[in-house]
Design a protein around this motif. Structure first.
Motif, PDB file in Angstrom:
ATOM      1  N   VAL A  64      37.148   0.997   7.101  1.00  0.00           N
ATOM      2  CA  VAL A  64      37.849  -0.213   7.500  1.00  0.00           C
ATOM      3  C   VAL A  64      39.322  -0.002   7.201  1.00  0.00           C
ATOM      4  O   VAL A  64      39.683   0.295   6.053  1.00  0.00           O
ATOM      5  CB  VAL A  64      37.330  -1.447   6.727  1.00  0.00           C
ATOM      6  CG1 VAL A  64      38.124  -2.684   7.100  1.00  0.00           C
ATOM      7  CG2 VAL A  64      35.844  -1.658   6.995  1.00  0.00           C
ATOM      8  N   ILE A  65      40.153  -0.094   8.219  1.00  0.00           N
ATOM      9  CA  ILE A  65      41.585   0.045   7.988  1.00  0.00           C
ATOM     10  C   ILE A  65      42.158  -1.355   7.856  1.00  0.00           C
ATOM     11  O   ILE A  65      42.082  -2.167   8.778  1.00  0.00           O
ATOM     12  CB  ILE A  65      42.267   0.810   9.137  1.00  0.00           C
ATOM     13  CG1 ILE A  65      41.607   2.189   9.281  1.00  0.00           C
ATOM     14  CG2 ILE A  65      43.769   0.941   8.883  1.00  0.00           C
ATOM     15  CD1 ILE A  65      42.140   2.998  10.438  1.00  0.00           C
ATOM     16  N   GLY A  66      42.673  -1.664   6.688  1.00  0.00           N
ATOM     17  CA  GLY A  66      43.212  -2.993   6.430  1.00  0.00           C
ATOM     18  C   GLY A  66      42.469  -3.652   5.289  1.00  0.00           C
ATOM     19  O   GLY A  66      41.273  -3.905   5.392  1.00  0.00           O
ATOM     20  N   GLY A  67      43.167  -3.908   4.190  1.00  0.00           N
ATOM     21  CA  GLY A  67      42.555  -4.543   3.029  1.00  0.00           C
ATOM     22  C   GLY A  67      43.031  -5.966   2.870  1.00  0.00           C
ATOM     23  O   GLY A  67      43.284  -6.443   1.774  1.00  0.00           O
TER      24      GLY A  67
ATOM     25  N   VAL B 253      30.940   2.216   2.822  1.00  0.00           N
ATOM     26  CA  VAL B 253      32.170   1.629   3.339  1.00  0.00           C
ATOM     27  C   VAL B 253      33.388   2.113   2.557  1.00  0.00           C
ATOM     28  O   VAL B 253      33.378   2.123   1.321  1.00  0.00           O
ATOM     29  CB  VAL B 253      32.105   0.083   3.270  1.00  0.00           C
ATOM     30  CG1 VAL B 253      33.355  -0.519   3.896  1.00  0.00           C
ATOM     31  CG2 VAL B 253      30.862  -0.437   3.970  1.00  0.00           C
ATOM     32  N   THR B 254      34.416   2.526   3.287  1.00  0.00           N
ATOM     33  CA  THR B 254      35.691   2.893   2.681  1.00  0.00           C
ATOM     34  C   THR B 254      36.782   2.007   3.284  1.00  0.00           C
ATOM     35  O   THR B 254      36.835   1.834   4.504  1.00  0.00           O
ATOM     36  CB  THR B 254      36.023   4.366   2.982  1.00  0.00           C
ATOM     37  OG1 THR B 254      34.934   5.160   2.531  1.00  0.00           O
ATOM     38  CG2 THR B 254      37.291   4.798   2.273  1.00  0.00           C
ATOM     39  N   VAL B 255      37.609   1.424   2.418  1.00  0.00           N
ATOM     40  CA  VAL B 255      38.712   0.593   2.895  1.00  0.00           C
ATOM     41  C   VAL B 255      40.020   1.356   2.700  1.00  0.00           C
ATOM     42  O   VAL B 255      40.280   1.881   1.618  1.00  0.00           O
ATOM     43  CB  VAL B 255      38.769  -0.750   2.137  1.00  0.00           C
ATOM     44  CG1 VAL B 255      40.023  -1.523   2.514  1.00  0.00           C
ATOM     45  CG2 VAL B 255      37.524  -1.568   2.419  1.00  0.00           C
ATOM     46  N   ILE B 256      40.784   1.433   3.760  1.00  0.00           N
ATOM     47  CA  ILE B 256      42.087   2.100   3.715  1.00  0.00           C
ATOM     48  C   ILE B 256      43.146   1.023   3.840  1.00  0.00           C
ATOM     49  O   ILE B 256      43.142   0.250   4.804  1.00  0.00           O
ATOM     50  CB  ILE B 256      42.224   3.076   4.914  1.00  0.00           C
ATOM     51  CG1 ILE B 256      41.091   4.105   4.902  1.00  0.00           C
ATOM     52  CG2 ILE B 256      43.593   3.738   4.919  1.00  0.00           C
ATOM     53  CD1 ILE B 256      41.078   5.014   3.701  1.00  0.00           C
TER      54      ILE B 256
ATOM     55  N   GLU C  44      34.871  -2.362  -5.896  1.00  0.00           N
ATOM     56  CA  GLU C  44      34.464  -0.983  -6.177  1.00  0.00           C
ATOM     57  C   GLU C  44      33.143  -0.963  -6.926  1.00  0.00           C
ATOM     58  O   GLU C  44      32.294  -0.123  -6.677  1.00  0.00           O
ATOM     59  CB  GLU C  44      35.555  -0.258  -6.978  1.00  0.00           C
ATOM     60  CG  GLU C  44      36.729   0.158  -6.089  1.00  0.00           C
ATOM     61  CD  GLU C  44      37.924   0.725  -6.855  1.00  0.00           C
ATOM     62  OE1 GLU C  44      38.818   1.269  -6.219  1.00  0.00           O
ATOM     63  OE2 GLU C  44      37.970   0.586  -8.105  1.00  0.00           O
ATOM     64  N   LYS C  45      32.984  -1.951  -7.825  1.00  0.00           N
ATOM     65  CA  LYS C  45      31.733  -2.036  -8.566  1.00  0.00           C
ATOM     66  C   LYS C  45      30.556  -2.275  -7.614  1.00  0.00           C
ATOM     67  O   LYS C  45      29.449  -1.828  -7.840  1.00  0.00           O
ATOM     68  CB  LYS C  45      31.813  -3.184  -9.582  1.00  0.00           C
ATOM     69  CG  LYS C  45      31.533  -2.739 -10.999  1.00  0.00           C
ATOM     70  CD  LYS C  45      31.439  -3.924 -11.941  1.00  0.00           C
ATOM     71  CE  LYS C  45      32.809  -4.320 -12.489  1.00  0.00           C
ATOM     72  NZ  LYS C  45      32.778  -5.617 -13.175  1.00  0.00           N
ATOM     73  N   ARG C  46      30.839  -2.998  -6.542  1.00  0.00           N
ATOM     74  CA  ARG C  46      29.771  -3.244  -5.575  1.00  0.00           C
ATOM     75  C   ARG C  46      29.503  -2.036  -4.689  1.00  0.00           C
ATOM     76  O   ARG C  46      28.558  -2.026  -3.926  1.00  0.00           O
ATOM     77  CB  ARG C  46      30.163  -4.403  -4.661  1.00  0.00           C
ATOM     78  CG  ARG C  46      30.179  -5.708  -5.377  1.00  0.00           C
ATOM     79  CD  ARG C  46      31.165  -6.620  -4.706  1.00  0.00           C
ATOM     80  NE  ARG C  46      31.121  -7.901  -5.374  1.00  0.00           N
ATOM     81  CZ  ARG C  46      30.516  -8.969  -4.882  1.00  0.00           C
ATOM     82  NH1 ARG C  46      29.953  -8.935  -3.707  1.00  0.00           N
ATOM     83  NH2 ARG C  46      30.488 -10.082  -5.558  1.00  0.00           N
ATOM     84  N   GLY C  47      30.387  -1.062  -4.742  1.00  0.00           N
ATOM     85  CA  GLY C  47      30.114   0.159  -3.977  1.00  0.00           C
ATOM     86  C   GLY C  47      31.052   0.395  -2.808  1.00  0.00           C
ATOM     87  O   GLY C  47      30.800   1.264  -1.980  1.00  0.00           O
ATOM     88  N   ILE C  48      32.120  -0.386  -2.711  1.00  0.00           N
ATOM     89  CA  ILE C  48      33.084  -0.134  -1.638  1.00  0.00           C
ATOM     90  C   ILE C  48      34.166   0.801  -2.176  1.00  0.00           C
ATOM     91  O   ILE C  48      34.709   0.580  -3.268  1.00  0.00           O
ATOM     92  CB  ILE C  48      33.730  -1.457  -1.159  1.00  0.00           C
ATOM     93  CG1 ILE C  48      32.654  -2.371  -0.569  1.00  0.00           C
ATOM     94  CG2 ILE C  48      34.821  -1.182  -0.131  1.00  0.00           C
ATOM     95  CD1 ILE C  48      33.175  -3.739  -0.169  1.00  0.00           C
ATOM     96  N   GLU C  49      34.453   1.858  -1.429  1.00  0.00           N
ATOM     97  CA  GLU C  49      35.500   2.786  -1.849  1.00  0.00           C
ATOM     98  C   GLU C  49      36.828   2.251  -1.319  1.00  0.00           C
ATOM     99  O   GLU C  49      36.916   1.870  -0.144  1.00  0.00           O
ATOM    100  CB  GLU C  49      35.180   4.162  -1.245  1.00  0.00           C
ATOM    101  CG  GLU C  49      35.943   5.312  -1.834  1.00  0.00           C
ATOM    102  CD  GLU C  49      35.510   6.633  -1.173  1.00  0.00           C
ATOM    103  OE1 GLU C  49      34.307   6.796  -0.861  1.00  0.00           O
ATOM    104  OE2 GLU C  49      36.385   7.475  -0.941  1.00  0.00           O
ATOM    105  N   ILE C  50      37.827   2.181  -2.177  1.00  0.00           N
ATOM    106  CA  ILE C  50      39.089   1.571  -1.752  1.00  0.00           C
ATOM    107  C   ILE C  50      40.268   2.501  -2.022  1.00  0.00           C
ATOM    108  O   ILE C  50      40.377   3.062  -3.121  1.00  0.00           O
ATOM    109  CB  ILE C  50      39.310   0.215  -2.468  1.00  0.00           C
ATOM    110  CG1 ILE C  50      38.207  -0.759  -2.033  1.00  0.00           C
ATOM    111  CG2 ILE C  50      40.690  -0.358  -2.156  1.00  0.00           C
ATOM    112  CD1 ILE C  50      38.190  -2.054  -2.784  1.00  0.00           C
ATOM    113  N   HIS C  51      41.097   2.687  -1.021  1.00  0.00           N
ATOM    114  CA  HIS C  51      42.320   3.479  -1.191  1.00  0.00           C
ATOM    115  C   HIS C  51      43.520   2.664  -0.749  1.00  0.00           C
ATOM    116  O   HIS C  51      43.655   2.337   0.425  1.00  0.00           O
ATOM    117  CB  HIS C  51      42.236   4.769  -0.360  1.00  0.00           C
ATOM    118  CG  HIS C  51      41.098   5.644  -0.766  1.00  0.00           C
ATOM    119  ND1 HIS C  51      41.150   6.508  -1.825  1.00  0.00           N
ATOM    120  CD2 HIS C  51      39.837   5.742  -0.290  1.00  0.00           C
ATOM    121  CE1 HIS C  51      39.991   7.114  -1.967  1.00  0.00           C
ATOM    122  NE2 HIS C  51      39.169   6.677  -1.048  1.00  0.00           N
ATOM    123  N   CYS C  52      44.377   2.306  -1.720  1.00  0.00           N
ATOM    124  CA  CYS C  52      45.610   1.605  -1.379  1.00  0.00           C
ATOM    125  C   CYS C  52      46.720   2.646  -1.184  1.00  0.00           C
ATOM    126  O   CYS C  52      46.513   3.834  -1.431  1.00  0.00           O
ATOM    127  CB  CYS C  52      45.988   0.625  -2.479  1.00  0.00           C
ATOM    128  SG  CYS C  52      44.851  -0.777  -2.547  1.00  0.00           S
TER     129      CYS C  52
END
Lengths: 812, 109
Positions: free
Chosen positions: A149-152, A170-173, A197-205
């Motif tokens: 997903v692009i957009g946090g 899921v990865t959020v960019i 992140e604890k729920r399992g979504i990978e996040i990159h700011c």
């Protein structure tokens, strides 16, 4: 003759406007509604629950074909409008031309797709309408499907959470330094990121997308710094752009959006525009509240009534289940601003208020958003908060002390604020009742039902009384038992003991009851006091019992009952399970459920079948679990030293002993116990009325826990070395509670009133404990009987059948 | 057919209690008050359909077991709320026997 109205766009704003228009004057216009999507108006902001599977599409439709038909709206869905000719006053589509007198443009917005290489590959989606959601759901069915997903921002995170719920990786960019940077400050953004992140979504700011990878379809993305992420779909949720193409082509004034004035009229006086496509006073809009305001104004304008759209502050909540986040107003830092911050790191709570000139101008809350609407209200009204500044951050509950007006919070509530959640009673209903003469909490209960169910709003009702009546109201120090008497529970209990009152009528007489046979509030209480205080002399009165205790089963909303056999300490056997399974089939249990108290609930049993199912369960050695009673419920245990490598004592054994000793005893309210074999506390002892935690050196006994309407942790009562001592302490405590507490006070409420120190003092001497244990055992010699067995005998069982059956008689 | 039908003995119902009669008009709750006066009402609370026969009876009223709606036994009317009245039937106790008006058989449910 009716004028012709054409609406372009069947989104949320146009749906709301149509409602307002039809409500205002349904005969004003012949309406034609164009929509580019092949469906009518639906609640677009609820797409996230549809994506996560918490709702179906049908549940979010706001207007169905029946509604359009009933209101004579001609719908032309799946038919995009191609052009507008404002001179001829017609719109053109593939279906031809439609003339209008008034035109509403509600074309909304288009998702912004970042023009990186590969952005037009199949598998690159926006998150805008049902088609996007369906496309995402399709991909999610593939095992181990991956999504980027692009957009946090708000939309991107809702999409990410929904895709995660569908089982995708899921990865959020996100481009900015923290999530939801338009609504959150960095601290709250950080907490949110940790939570997700604890729920399992990978996040990159701080991540800039360079290209979408793939030849035939999207296969992943690559960032500017070279990192690559594989993906089966790439969702772009980076923002929206007002869809102004039609308007611009028609020659209307367009900036970022379609220019409108305060009445929502565009540069052409016969064309109105609302929704995400408009620009008003330099602003464009993406959240629903202002769109609804615009819809209201537009409807009035169409009806030639005066109305003015005023931009106001809006608040945001993220619709991701389990994430509590609230933001409103302006929260940037500045020299002219001050802030109040509260952090409770362990609980993941963060609150920040931004003040300017002693007024709240912004609020960000994470983890606990209960006070959000109160802060938001203070912000909108621009109230001067200098008086309550020191306690402001703690919310309205803490505004009682100091110089602050304790009634300010209740006074500030809007008229339609719900005071009594159980019975749906609003502030205005209660205030009207007060104005009509209700002058006490009891009187308000009688005429509005407010606080008549769970009672947790009594304090609010009381405050409303104080606020409405001013000096004419003094809060009663103690509430009488009910309308039949002016005496309190404590007074009545004292009378029963001191005057040796052993019959219900004697109590009514001595305490000057104003009714001849009491009421549904006082009779169960008096019945309990009498049987607890005079086990020898008083005979339990079934007619003064609530239905559940009279019928020894829990009544359900359809009038059937639930049946729960006791499972000592949560231990059962194959034979018992077989008997339960047989009973469930034979008596047609609609649902078989494992309860929180470690036993099995058979739901949907008809009243006339109760004696039969009890007989069968009795025959297999089981007795009533009293799952319906103000009495001992369950003793939850873990497996302790029997099996567990951490167990320090035989927690299961102690639990079973306690349950065998205490079952069948009536108490002021339900009593739940638990015994955990070690401080890991697998039996959840810390939220029980009585909780035991075993340690190497003995048993730690705590009391006054609860996990119901209130959440309470036990407080330590005593630590003892042996099992016998633990039993003695617990039985003595139970009897002390039975003898002293007000009916329907859980142990924690009683302890709050008398103080834990008093309880400890009472239980401190061996003599007193022995006395209490003796009283308890004596009572048990009379009351520890299986109510099921008693009622399976013929004469008793007959009471569960109809007295007569005339349904087969034929009328002459 | 006589005008009244016997449905049982007064003592089949405890004082301040009720039993039900199944009839073509549906379930009827027959109540016995403290003074042995008897009442018959449709066994259905106007609020959410709760079985009134399981409520606590007090001074000519019954409190529905589901959400504490109070119904007057003689009129079937809710004491507090503005609900439609519960349907009532004619019933009497004579010489220890309970009799219900026979027209209950003609009522369709």
């Amino acid at each position: 003759m009716k004028r012709k109205l054409v609406i372009i766009g069947a989104g949320m704003a146009s749906g709301r406007m149509l409602e307002q228009l039809i409500e205002g004057n349904k005969d004003a216009y012949d309406v034609t509604l164009f929509g580019a999507e092949p469906r009518g108006n639906y609640d677009r902001i609820m797409l996230s629950p549809v994506l996560s599977g918490e709702k179906t599409f049908e549940e979010i439709i706001t207007h169905d074909s029946d509604w359009y038909a009933k209101n004579l709206v001609i719908t032309r869905f799946n038919e995009p409008v191609k052009a507008i000719d404002p001179k001829a006053k017609i719109v053109k589509s593939d279906g031809g031309e439609v003339a209008y007198d008034k035109l509403v443009i509600a074309t909304g917005s288009k998702p912004f797709i970042i023009p990186v290489p590969g952005h037009d590959l199949p598998g690159v989606l926006a998150y805008r309408d049902l088609d996007d959601v369906n496309a995402m759901l399709d991909v999610s069915k593939k095992p181990n499907a991956k999504a980027v997903v692009i957009g946090g921002g708000l939309l991107g995170l809702e999409a990410a959470a929904g895709l995660l719920a569908q089982g995708m990786d899921v990865t959020v960019i996100h481009l900015a330094t923290h999530l939801m940077e338009r609504q959150l400050d960095p601290a709250a953004g950080y907490l949110l990121q940790k939570d997700l992140e604890k729920r399992g979504i990978e996040i990159h700011c701080n991540a800039v997308t360079d290209a979408v990878l793939g030849k035939e379809k999207a296969e992943g993305i690559v960032l500017k710094d070279g990192r690559e992420f594989k993906a089966d779909i790439v969702v772009m949720a980076v923002g929206i752009r007002p869809d102004t193409a039609l308007a611009a082509d028609a020659g209307l004034a367009v900036g970022r959006g379609i220019h409108v004035d305060d009445r929502m009229i565009t540069s052409d006086s016969d064309i109105i525009s609302i929704g995400e496509c408009v620009e008003h006073d330099g602003a464009v809009f993406g959240l629903v509240a202002p769109l609804y305001d615009q819809a209201k104004v537009a409807a009035k304008t169409l009806l030639d009534e005066d109305a003015k759209f005023i931009q106001s502050d809006i608040s945001t909540k993220l619709k991701v289940t389990g994430v509590d986040l609230f933001s409103a107003g302006d929260f940037a830092e500045g020299d002219d601003r001050e802030e109040i911050v509260l952090r409770q790191t362990a609980q993941g709570i963060y609150k920040r208020l931004i003040l300017k000139d002693n007024k709240i101008i912004g609020a960000v809350m994470y983890g606990d958003t209960n006070d959000g609407s109160w802060f938001f209200n203070l912000m909108k009204t621009g109230e001067d908060i200098s008086e309550m500044r020191d306690t402001l951050i703690f919310g309205p509950a803490y505004q009682g002390g100091g110089t602050a007006d304790p009634l300010a919070a209740v006074a500030a509530l809007p008229d339609d604020a719900e005071i009594c959640g159980c019975n749906g009673v609003s502030k205005s209903t209660i205030v009207n009742a007060i104005n009509d003469g209700a002058d006490s909490v009891g009187a308000i209960q009688t005429c509005t039902k407010a606080s008549a169910s769970c009672g947790s709003c009594k304090n609010l009702v009381s405050q409303l009384l104080a606020h409405s009546l001013g000096d004419g109201f003094s809060a009663p120090v103690a509430e009488p038992v009910c309308g039949c008497t002016s005496m309190t529970h404590e007074d009545v209990r004292r009378m029963i003991k001191s005057q040796k009152l052993t019959a219900m009528q004697a109590v009514f007489q001595a305490c000057e009851w104003t009714s001849s046979s009491g009421c549904h509030v006082c009779r169960p209480a008096i019945n309990y006091y009498l049987l607890a205080d005079w086990p020898d002399d008083y005979k339990d009165d079934p007619q003064s019992r609530f239905v559940n205790e009279r019928n020894h089963a829990n009544i359900q909303k359809d009038g059937t009952y639930s049946v729960v056999p006791r499972m000592w300490g949560g231990i059962t056997t194959a034979d018992e399970l077989r008997a339960i399974a047989d009973a469930a089939e034979k008596y047609d249990a609609k649902t078989v459920k494992v309860t929180g108290g470690q036993r099995i609930d058979l739901l949907g049993i008809k009243k006339e079948n109760l004696p039969g199912i009890w007989r069968d369960l009795n025959a297999a050695g089981m007795v009533s679990g009293h799952a319906y009673a103000k009495g001992l419920r369950t003793v939850k245990t873990c497996v302790g030293t029997d099996h567990c490598r951490f167990g320090t004592q035989d927690s299961t054994g102690l639990g079973i002993k306690l349950e065998k000793r205490l079952w069948g005893s009536w108490t002021p309210h339900k009593v739940k116990l638990a015994v955990s074999g070690c401080p890991r506390n697998c039996a959840e002892s810390t939220c029980k009325d009585i909780g035991v935690i075993c340690v190497d050196s003995g048993y730690e006994i705590g009391v006054g826990g609860a996990a119901g309407m209130d959440l309470k942790e036990i407080e330590p009562l005593a630590k003892v070395e042996t099992e016998d001592e633990a039993m003695e302490m617990i039985v003595a405590f139970t009897q002390l509670y039975r003898e002293n507490a007000k009916y329907l006070d859980r142990a924690y409420k009683w302890i709050d009133k008398v103080g834990l120190d008093w309880v400890k003092e009472e239980l401190s001497t061996a003599e007193r404990r022995a006395e209490l244990v003796a009283s308890f055992d004596h009572s048990q010699s009379i009351y520890q009987v299986d109510p099921w067995e008693e009622r399976t005998e013929k004469t008793e069982a007959a009471r569960f059948q109809p007295i007569a059956d005339l349904s087969l008689e034929v009328a002459q | 057919m006589s005008e009244w039908i016997e449905i049982g003995a007064l003592d089949d119902i405890p004082k301040l209690g009720a039993r039900i009669v199944k009839s073509p008009a549906g379930c009827i709750a027959v109540f016995r008050d403290k003074d042995d006066s008897v009442y018959a009402l449709e066994n259905k609370c106007p609020h959410k359909g709760g079985p009134l026969s399981e409520g606590i009876v007090h001074d000519g009223k019954v409190t529905c077991p589901l959400h504490n709606t109070i119904i007057a036994l003689d009129s079937g009317e809710a004491v507090v709320e503005d609900f439609p009245a519960v349907k009532t039937f004619e019933v009497k106790a004579e010489a220890g026997r309970l009799l219900i008006k026979a027209n209950v058989l003609q009522e369709a449910s």
